[in-house]
Design a protein around this motif. Structure first.
Motif, mmCIF file in Angstrom:
data_model
loop_
_atom_site.group_PDB
_atom_site.id
_atom_site.type_symbol
_atom_site.label_atom_id
_atom_site.label_comp_id
_atom_site.label_asym_id
_atom_site.label_seq_id
_atom_site.Cartn_x
_atom_site.Cartn_y
_atom_site.Cartn_z
ATOM 1 N N LYS C 63 0.849 -1.193 0.000
ATOM 2 C CA LYS C 63 0.000 0.000 0.000
ATOM 3 C C LYS C 63 0.882 1.240 0.000
ATOM 4 C CE LYS C 63 -3.103 -2.622 2.965
ATOM 5 N NZ LYS C 63 -4.325 -2.867 2.200
ATOM 6 N N PRO C 64 0.870 2.003 -1.081
ATOM 7 C CA PRO C 64 1.666 3.230 -1.083
ATOM 8 C C PRO C 64 1.079 4.241 -0.091
ATOM 9 C CG PRO C 64 0.338 3.081 -3.079
ATOM 10 C CD PRO C 64 0.144 1.798 -2.329
ATOM 11 N N ILE C 65 1.924 5.022 0.541
ATOM 12 C CA ILE C 65 1.449 6.056 1.478
ATOM 13 C C ILE C 65 1.353 7.395 0.762
ATOM 14 C CG2 ILE C 65 2.044 7.413 3.514
ATOM 15 C CD1 ILE C 65 3.398 4.923 4.616
ATOM 16 N N LEU C 66 2.354 7.717 0.000
ATOM 17 C CA LEU C 66 2.399 9.023 -0.636
ATOM 18 C C LEU C 66 1.968 8.903 -2.089
ATOM 19 C CD1 LEU C 66 5.795 10.185 0.847
ATOM 20 C CD2 LEU C 66 3.487 10.685 1.661
ATOM 21 N N SER C 67 1.486 9.987 -2.623
ATOM 22 C CA SER C 67 1.166 10.007 -4.037
ATOM 23 C C SER C 67 2.465 9.878 -4.813
ATOM 24 C CB SER C 67 0.466 11.304 -4.402
ATOM 25 O OG SER C 67 1.309 12.390 -4.099
ATOM 26 N N THR C 68 2.382 9.325 -5.996
ATOM 27 C CA THR C 68 3.595 9.072 -6.770
ATOM 28 C C THR C 68 3.947 10.253 -7.667
ATOM 29 O OG1 THR C 68 2.095 7.807 -8.163
ATOM 30 C CG2 THR C 68 3.529 6.568 -6.725
ATOM 31 N N TYR C 69 3.027 11.179 -7.849
ATOM 32 C CA TYR C 69 3.392 12.411 -8.563
ATOM 33 C C TYR C 69 3.993 13.367 -7.543
ATOM 34 C CZ TYR C 69 -1.245 13.401 -6.692
ATOM 35 O OH TYR C 69 -2.341 13.505 -5.863
ATOM 36 N N LYS C 70 4.917 14.165 -7.982
ATOM 37 C CA LYS C 70 5.598 15.075 -7.055
ATOM 38 C C LYS C 70 5.569 16.508 -7.562
ATOM 39 C CE LYS C 70 6.765 12.033 -4.145
ATOM 40 N NZ LYS C 70 6.199 12.035 -2.827
ATOM 41 N N GLN C 71 6.110 16.707 -8.790
ATOM 42 C CA GLN C 71 6.326 18.068 -9.276
ATOM 43 C C GLN C 71 5.021 18.810 -9.540
ATOM 44 O OE1 GLN C 71 9.580 18.347 -12.241
ATOM 45 N NE2 GLN C 71 9.775 16.135 -11.998
ATOM 46 N N VAL C 72 3.977 18.081 -9.871
ATOM 47 C CA VAL C 72 2.698 18.746 -10.152
ATOM 48 C C VAL C 72 1.843 18.873 -8.888
ATOM 49 C CG1 VAL C 72 2.742 17.866 -12.518
ATOM 50 C CG2 VAL C 72 1.417 16.648 -10.770
ATOM 51 N N SER C 73 2.379 18.426 -7.737
ATOM 52 C CA SER C 73 1.557 18.421 -6.518
ATOM 53 C C SER C 73 1.645 19.742 -5.768
ATOM 54 C CB SER C 73 1.993 17.278 -5.600
ATOM 55 O OG SER C 73 3.191 17.625 -4.951
ATOM 56 N N ARG C 74 0.614 20.001 -5.011
ATOM 57 C CA ARG C 74 0.561 21.186 -4.139
ATOM 58 C C ARG C 74 1.662 21.155 -3.086
ATOM 59 N NH1 ARG C 74 -2.567 25.423 -5.471
ATOM 60 N NH2 ARG C 74 -4.623 24.823 -6.183
ATOM 61 N N GLU C 75 2.099 19.963 -2.718
ATOM 62 C CA GLU C 75 3.152 19.900 -1.703
ATOM 63 C C GLU C 75 4.448 20.484 -2.245
ATOM 64 O OE1 GLU C 75 3.277 16.091 0.372
ATOM 65 O OE2 GLU C 75 1.134 15.844 -0.036
ATOM 66 N N MET C 76 4.625 20.423 -3.560
ATOM 67 C CA MET C 76 5.821 20.972 -4.183
ATOM 68 C C MET C 76 5.657 22.462 -4.441
ATOM 69 S SD MET C 76 8.542 19.489 -4.778
ATOM 70 C CE MET C 76 9.464 18.414 -5.876
ATOM 71 N N GLN C 77 4.464 22.873 -4.768
ATOM 72 C CA GLN C 77 4.205 24.286 -5.059
ATOM 73 C C GLN C 77 2.791 24.594 -4.590
ATOM 74 O OE1 GLN C 77 4.665 25.752 -9.262
ATOM 75 N NE2 GLN C 77 2.706 26.762 -8.883
ATOM 76 N N SER C 78 2.687 25.454 -3.581
ATOM 77 C CA SER C 78 1.349 25.630 -3.001
ATOM 78 C C SER C 78 0.489 26.620 -3.789
ATOM 79 C CB SER C 78 1.455 26.054 -1.536
ATOM 80 O OG SER C 78 2.180 27.267 -1.454
ATOM 81 N N HIS C 79 1.114 27.567 -4.505
ATOM 82 C CA HIS C 79 0.289 28.538 -5.235
ATOM 83 C C HIS C 79 -0.131 27.981 -6.598
ATOM 84 C CE1 HIS C 79 4.345 29.400 -6.858
ATOM 85 N NE2 HIS C 79 3.708 29.728 -7.952
ATOM 86 N N ALA D 129 10.537 -4.435 -24.808
ATOM 87 C CA ALA D 129 11.734 -3.606 -24.926
ATOM 88 C C ALA D 129 11.372 -2.127 -24.740
ATOM 89 C CB ALA D 129 12.379 -3.828 -26.286
ATOM 90 N N PHE D 130 10.191 -1.763 -25.206
ATOM 91 C CA PHE D 130 9.663 -0.416 -24.968
ATOM 92 C C PHE D 130 8.516 -0.574 -23.974
ATOM 93 C CE2 PHE D 130 11.552 -0.377 -29.150
ATOM 94 C CZ PHE D 130 12.261 0.823 -29.188
ATOM 95 N N LYS D 131 8.669 -0.038 -22.786
ATOM 96 C CA LYS D 131 7.694 -0.286 -21.729
ATOM 97 C C LYS D 131 6.882 0.965 -21.422
ATOM 98 C CE LYS D 131 7.281 -3.440 -19.877
ATOM 99 N NZ LYS D 131 6.378 -4.492 -20.407
ATOM 100 N N PRO D 132 5.606 0.986 -21.729
ATOM 101 C CA PRO D 132 4.782 2.121 -21.296
ATOM 102 C C PRO D 132 4.507 1.984 -19.802
ATOM 103 C CG PRO D 132 3.641 0.689 -22.906
ATOM 104 C CD PRO D 132 4.823 -0.050 -22.398
ATOM 105 N N ARG D 133 4.965 2.945 -19.020
ATOM 106 C CA ARG D 133 4.796 2.862 -17.558
ATOM 107 C C ARG D 133 4.032 4.067 -17.034
ATOM 108 N NH1 ARG D 133 8.366 -0.767 -15.258
ATOM 109 N NH2 ARG D 133 6.948 -0.636 -13.495
ATOM 110 N N THR D 134 3.146 3.807 -16.111
ATOM 111 C CA THR D 134 2.287 4.866 -15.562
ATOM 112 C C THR D 134 3.090 6.028 -14.981
ATOM 113 O OG1 THR D 134 0.603 3.218 -15.093
ATOM 114 C CG2 THR D 134 0.432 5.296 -13.908
ATOM 115 N N SER D 135 4.189 5.730 -14.326
ATOM 116 C CA SER D 135 4.998 6.781 -13.704
ATOM 117 C C SER D 135 6.269 7.030 -14.502
ATOM 118 C CB SER D 135 5.378 6.375 -12.282
ATOM 119 O OG SER D 135 6.442 7.173 -11.817
ATOM 120 N N PRO D 136 6.645 8.298 -14.662
ATOM 121 C CA PRO D 136 7.898 8.591 -15.377
ATOM 122 C C PRO D 136 9.124 8.115 -14.610
ATOM 123 C CG PRO D 136 6.968 10.612 -14.443
ATOM 124 C CD PRO D 136 5.961 9.526 -14.231
ATOM 125 N N TYR D 137 8.946 7.735 -13.350
ATOM 126 C CA TYR D 137 10.085 7.325 -12.544
ATOM 127 C C TYR D 137 10.298 5.814 -12.569
ATOM 128 C CZ TYR D 137 8.980 12.050 -11.133
ATOM 129 O OH TYR D 137 8.677 13.391 -11.149
#
Lengths: 338, 338, 338, 338
Positions: C63-79, D129-137
């Motif tokens: 079970k992931p705890i944190l969202s997997t997106y980072k740069q587009v999240s409010r936690e990275m930029q609040s405005h 060989a080319f893997k479409p992945r949900t996360s860029p990471y």
């Protein structure tokens, strides 16, 4: 009704089905095409329900032309139905806010919550006494004791009350306690319950089942209506989809759509529709904007100690903010907050 | 249970929640991370149901660790449950075929259909007397008269019978007529009905609600089990999805999955699960292959005149073909067709 | 990340996994419970993506705890991010209306439609040149010829333009024609296209895939963002559900939810979101009310002769009505229609 | 095509539309009913695609009679298509097992995995060989380096190979490396890619999009077919539903249904269709039973170290068990495991 025959169907098959159509006094149509024979049956399609033409081995599929609900449709009555709820009216130019806790827990809890509900301008109180819960180990409600508390609260604060009815056998007992029944999502197709409520004259909020189509929802309303109870209020409360970020997917399309197809009032439950406290206000405002006649929201004087659904309940501050934000949108919609 | 706090939550918030966890004798865990504080509660999570920790304003979300059903789980009982149905047993090495019309329409119809059911080797007969129908204008069933016909048919052909129960108040009346109850998809979360059936000892086929999760299905079974009735048979009958080429999407994943999680027998209804006559046989065979303990299929001596669901009912030829094709798959599965 | 082990897992299994967690510099946690061992990994969960802990035979689930997106999240930029579109800005206090035909069909069609778009106050024009169509027999778009017409229309009416890009190889060619790219629902997870657009600086409207979760949508935005293009606008356009009365189910919950989680602007497409002309206006108003930063709607000077999506296109009268009705809601939302 | 007019439509409206129908040489039908005027258009409905009759303001809705796919339908070709894959044939009496890792990670990994694949009787190897992945990471694949390894593995073990193609520009480059293309679920409606692959003659496994209808899937196949590539194999890999206990809901109804409607071979991917290692074998057996022509399963010599999808990959023991269990079901189905 349009009946598409299988490629291998013959003229004889077609005639057999056309005879069935004529036997119920519908107008039969024969449309031989290059790839398929297509048949039609024009008139009130409800009489075809029991003919079961789809079962014919040469029928590929059957496409209804008309909606199967009638009495609740705009074609039957073009003006908006208005349903009395206490001294107020739901539908037809007003916007109604009903609020209160998910479950009736105690007199103290109901009185404290009703005070908030009243203070910021809601006109009805809600609270469940019979709670359908997914797990047998969850709190199941105070039952008749809860109804008594609800009635007392209603009288004390001058707020008409609504509560969920879960069994056909409860209609008579509950009529004396409450101003309106609510049929919950899980019981939207409990037809025995629908018929029983239909034989009462209590205003009834009918919640959409969590995977009910709009047509099934209107047919469930038709069940109640057909028994003689015309005081039906439709409630959109979110449907089950693949998206799990929110508890349900609030289907506001359905509100706008039903307003074009049915004369019944439609309200929205943004609490169950989102399951997230912070989303209740934006979605209540969206409900106004898309044409709903009201909202029903969960408010608890202290959500942290609520016995159910606390994560989607508003406290006093949240509710005050909701009501003040809602008003400009109600005005923009040309309606009056009552 | 894992509790993820909001980014702005403080140590004091965490302590408040940890105290709640301790108050119900669960083991609390404090996991401060770089981005969030995460808390844990180890032990029987059912006691947390009524604490409503998700309602705390500083809680972002709550993730259960353990399944919420207990008594029906393999962890509670590792061997397969076997449920008696007439002289046969469902579950544990056998493959059971129950067949018959959607609805009881007349004695003639039931006798003629039962003859077919018996002739090709099915061991039980089905037929609905109380029919939940989407439209109030559709045939609603023969009610108690239908139960009498069903019982007579059962006796005449030596086939134990199963029929749908739709109201908690019917348990006692129906017990004398039938060998097993069926809870229909629309009533899977009619908890009053589940409890009433739980207080009986009748074998009960519990059909999955059309948008019920597997966990909700097993919790519905737990409702029955928890009242003392251990004769529960799970039935996968298709779920509602966006795909409309078939009436429902038969979820055979669920069969294989439930067999790993629960000790209860699982049967499949390929008739409702597909809604298309031609797909019943392939999906019945697939049910065997993925580990089901049986199937329940709609058979009518003349589907064209059936009052409901004729398009998915098998006639004698189709049913004969199904039974002969099924057997090699039952053998491949190492089971015995009874 | 929380890792729940199977009941049969031993302490040795747990240690093996804890070592893996430590090997990527996350903080490991060991939580032995009465029924299961539970493990935790605290820190930036993205480094766990490639560890594939879920594959361990003793792991029941993860079970992931944190969202997997980072740069587009409010936690990275609040405005709120504001994206330029022509001389206007999308996001941050304004409400933007972009309108135009589904497909570019001819110069005459575009000019006539742009005149309507401009007249009633929309600030951008849309029109598809490359049309992804379900059937190979449907109109596939004018391709580069369409882009030329779109650019000419844009210049003539002073309306910045947006069009769909369907292939990574088109980025350079299309940059000279349009003011913004649109990634269509069917390409939301065409990662090659996302990366290519990410290497451009063109404002990009990213439409939600028809069954994409909100998290997948934000991760698709993250793909673009991660390549250096920060001018991303999210677009809710309806999701696919079991409900077929409307073309899609417009998920306005998602709008309100994304506004809390991400700093990117969010617009709504009520034309595809409903598929029914009469529902476009109510849902556009609901979009304002729930917090959206704009809408993109289909307008055609003569929908009856449109080559695609005519049933959801507005003509001049409908569009005039929409714009006049929209304004009070924009004001109620405290925003400015630009 | 059946066209239902709105209640307010006049005879003049009807004539206008009937004229349109005649203008494309379809046979028009006029069916005035008591409540609505209904129109029909008989003939090849594909020519109506571009008429956009649904856009007429007096049209309530439009119901197609015939399926919109033609060339891939059984009506066009009644016998089963057989597609060559290496020296074997997919479709028409055989059952094909293709196996291998989710992603090509290294030569060692591929050789070790191929050894297992070969040893237990599979006839083809897979590996992305080319893997479409949900996360860029997440790991994105070895790209052309991976293709080289795949080709080398294929040659070494005499197993024809299949890999995913994600971009129209890759067709020529990839043709020299692989025996078959796979179009992934996320690209099922990447029409540029479908057309590009259609201009090749490579056998192509077309995976169903995660929320694609069966009709959309067959239309995607029609895109490939229409360009001249008749070597198309349909692959059911699970659809996205509300149920989250399994990664996807494997829709075996679709397999049985497509076999009745299309002449193309159909295979099943029980690995993605379930996402759970323990469910792969039961669902592979169910695939045989419902009429599939093969399965494609994820096998890795050591799933624990797999860079993607390890939780659904089989190791040597699991794969050996699967193959031995599968055979009796293949025989029961009257097919031959090749």
């Amino acid at each position: 009704m349009i009946i598409v025959l299988k490629p291998e169907a013959t003229e004889t098959d077609a005639k057999e089905i056309l005879n069935q159509i004529e036997s119920v006094n519908l107008k039969p149509l024969y449309m031989p095409g290059t790839e398929r024979i297509v048949l039609g049956a024009l008139g009130d399609e409800r009489v075809l329900h029991n003919l079961n033409i789809a079962a014919h081995p040469m029928v590929e599929n059957v496409k209804p032309i008309l909606s199967t609900y009638k009495q609740v449709s705009r074609e039957m009555q073009s003006h908006d139905t208005q349903v009395n709820f206490g001294r107020n009216t739901i539908g037809g130019g007003t916007f109604t806010v009903i609020a209160g806790p998910c479950a009736v827990e105690s007199k103290e809890q109901m009185f404290k919550s009703a005070e908030i509900v009243k203070k910021y301008g809601a006109v009805g109180i809600r609270g469940g006494a019979f709670k359908p819960r997914t797990s047998p180990y969850s709190f199941q409600g105070l039952e008749e004791e809860g109804l008594k508390i609800l009635k007392e609260t209603s009288a004390e604060y001058g707020l008409p009350c609504v509560t969920e009815i879960i069994d056909a056998g409860h209609v008579e007992m509950m009529e004396s306690y409450v101003d309106a029944f609510q049929i919950g999502a899980r019981n939207m197709q409990n037809f025995k319950l629908l018929k029983a409520v239909g034989q009462s004259q209590k205003p009834t909020i009918l919640k959409r089942g969590m995977s009910a189509t709009i047509e099934e929802l209107l047919l469930a309303a038709e069940y109640i209506y057909n028994e003689g109870n015309k005081n039906v209020i439709i409630c959109e409360r979110g449907i089950r989809t693949y998206e799990k970020a929110t508890r349900n997917t609030l289907d506001l399309n359905a509100v706008a759509y039903i307003k074009t197809k049915s004369h019944l009032p439609v309200i929205v439950d943004p609490s169950h529709g989102t399951g997230i406290r912070e989303l209740v206000a934006p979605m209540a405002k969206a409900a106004v904007a898309c044409g709903a006649d009201g909202v029903i929201v969960e408010v608890h004087y202290n959500p942290q100690i609520a016995l159910s659904d606390g994560q989607q309940s508003l406290d006093e501050n949240h509710f005050a903010k909701l009501m003040s934000e809602l008003n400009p949108f109600v005005q923009a919609a040309g309606k009056v907050l009552v």
